[in-house]
Design a protein around this motif. Structure first.
Motif, PDB file in Angstrom:
ATOM      1  N   TYR A  59       0.884  -1.165   0.000  1.00  0.00           N
ATOM      2  CA  TYR A  59       0.000   0.000   0.000  1.00  0.00           C
ATOM      3  C   TYR A  59       0.928   1.222   0.000  1.00  0.00           C
ATOM      4  N   TYR A 132      -2.551  -9.233   7.629  1.00  0.00           N
ATOM      5  CA  TYR A 132      -3.195  -8.008   8.105  1.00  0.00           C
ATOM      6  C   TYR A 132      -3.276  -8.072   9.624  1.00  0.00           C
ATOM      7  N   LEU A 158      -4.422   1.122   7.258  1.00  0.00           N
ATOM      8  CA  LEU A 158      -5.516   1.091   6.296  1.00  0.00           C
ATOM      9  C   LEU A 158      -6.788   1.728   6.834  1.00  0.00           C
ATOM     10  N   ASP A 236     -17.246 -13.731   3.812  1.00  0.00           N
ATOM     11  CA  ASP A 236     -17.502 -12.446   3.163  1.00  0.00           C
ATOM     12  C   ASP A 236     -17.327 -11.272   4.125  1.00  0.00           C
ATOM     13  N   ASN A 239     -13.575 -10.730   4.546  1.00  0.00           N
ATOM     14  CA  ASN A 239     -13.074 -10.200   3.273  1.00  0.00           C
ATOM     15  C   ASN A 239     -13.451  -8.731   3.105  1.00  0.00           C
ATOM     16  N   ASP A 240     -14.696  -8.399   3.433  1.00  0.00           N
ATOM     17  CA  ASP A 240     -15.145  -7.011   3.326  1.00  0.00           C
ATOM     18  C   ASP A 240     -14.382  -6.106   4.292  1.00  0.00           C
ATOM     19  N   ASP A 243     -11.300  -5.297   2.685  1.00  0.00           N
ATOM     20  CA  ASP A 243     -11.499  -4.749   1.351  1.00  0.00           C
ATOM     21  C   ASP A 243     -10.789  -5.601   0.297  1.00  0.00           C
ATOM     22  N   VAL A 244     -10.930  -6.922   0.423  1.00  0.00           N
ATOM     23  CA  VAL A 244     -10.446  -7.843  -0.608  1.00  0.00           C
ATOM     24  C   VAL A 244     -11.656  -8.540  -1.211  1.00  0.00           C
ATOM     25  N   ASP A 245     -11.515  -9.020  -2.441  1.00  0.00           N
ATOM     26  CA  ASP A 245     -12.693  -9.477  -3.186  1.00  0.00           C
ATOM     27  C   ASP A 245     -13.144 -10.896  -2.846  1.00  0.00           C
TER      28      ASP A 245
END
Length: 265
Positions: A59, A132, A158, A236, A239-240, A243-245
């Motif tokens: 980043y 992370y 982040l 999900d 992941n959210d 902020d990864v898909d």
């Protein structure tokens, strides 16, 4: 065949092993990722040769927090650390220091030579995993979400939001999150390994997440911290949070870290 007590052993065995499901996605994955004599041989492609030393997510514009160098102080023998490791979910709620975060991150995915070698093995040296850190009670580190940059041994900020509330909602042991000092979250960028290993890359990502988590557990034990690996969570939602898909990069594993109150076993 019934045994003398009138119990059908085959039925018991079926319940223990699980009923056979010909449409099981996991079985299809296992079959599709097999290596056989007749399948094309896995080979180092020109693309994977370029990816191998560049397996880092960065980043660039995020504020950075430099981590102190990992300590060279002598600890217990590795044998003592392995046999004394326990999963601890009861944390005191006290802060841990930034040095602890530095040690844990380095022994999870750090690079001793600032290059592409790490503290864990990886198929083809492609290192698909990312780390992370959700900090909540860490001295000298504002609460928030960070990404670990192994090349500079630093955390990239982040967001400052209280992410523990989101983690608590997502995991299946929410009460254990309350007094945690930090949560380490491992993701995989599958394409790094797929470029060489195809479908087999997903297996390697899972295996490597296990290598990294064991390093985290042993390092935490050496630091007298509580640690609890977490594999049960709503995908999900985590992941959210990062902020990864969830497709190209997805959460695989998490670890709760904290000052230990008592050991649960």
């Amino acid at each position: 065949m019934p045994n003398p007590h009138g119990t059908d052993i085959s039925k018991i065995r079926g319940r223990l092993l699980g009923e056979r499901n010909l449409f099981s996605v996991s079985e299809l994955f296992h079959e599709n990722s097999r290596i056989s004599r007749s399948a094309p041989r896995i080979a180092q492609s020109p693309q994977s040769a370029l990816v191998a030393p560049s397996g880092f997510k960065r980043y660039i514009y995020a504020p950075r927090v430099a981590l102190p160098d990992p300590s060279a102080a002598e600890a217990d023998s590795i044998w003592d650390i392995m046999t004394s490791r326990r999963s601890g979910r009861s944390y005191s709620g006290q802060e841990i220091d930034l040095q602890c975060i530095s040690e844990l991150a380095f022994y999870a995915l750090g690079t001793p030579d600032k290059g592409h070698r790490r503290c864990v093995p990886s198929g083809g040296g492609l290192y698909p995993l990312e780390l992370y850190v959700m900090a909540a009670r860490v001295e000298q580190l504002p609460a928030g979400l960070y990404h670990y940059d192994p090349r500079s041994h630093a955390l990239c900020e982040l967001g400052r939001a209280d992410g523990l509330a989101s983690v608590k909602k997502a995991v299946f042991i929410p009460d254990a999150v309350d007094n945690a000092a930090a949560v380490f979250i491992l993701t995989a960028v599958f394409g790094r390994s797929k470029i060489k290993y195809g479908e087999r890359a997903y297996r390697f990502s899972l295996l490597e997440a296990g290598h990294v988590m064991q390093n985290i557990c042993l390092a935490a034990t050496a630091l007298r911290l509580g640690v609890c690996p977490v594999g049960g969570f709503v995908d999900d939602e985590l992941n959210d949070l990062l902020d990864v898909d969830g497709v190209e990069e997805a959460v695989l594993y998490a670890a709760l870290i904290g000052s230990l109150d008592k050991v649960d076993g």
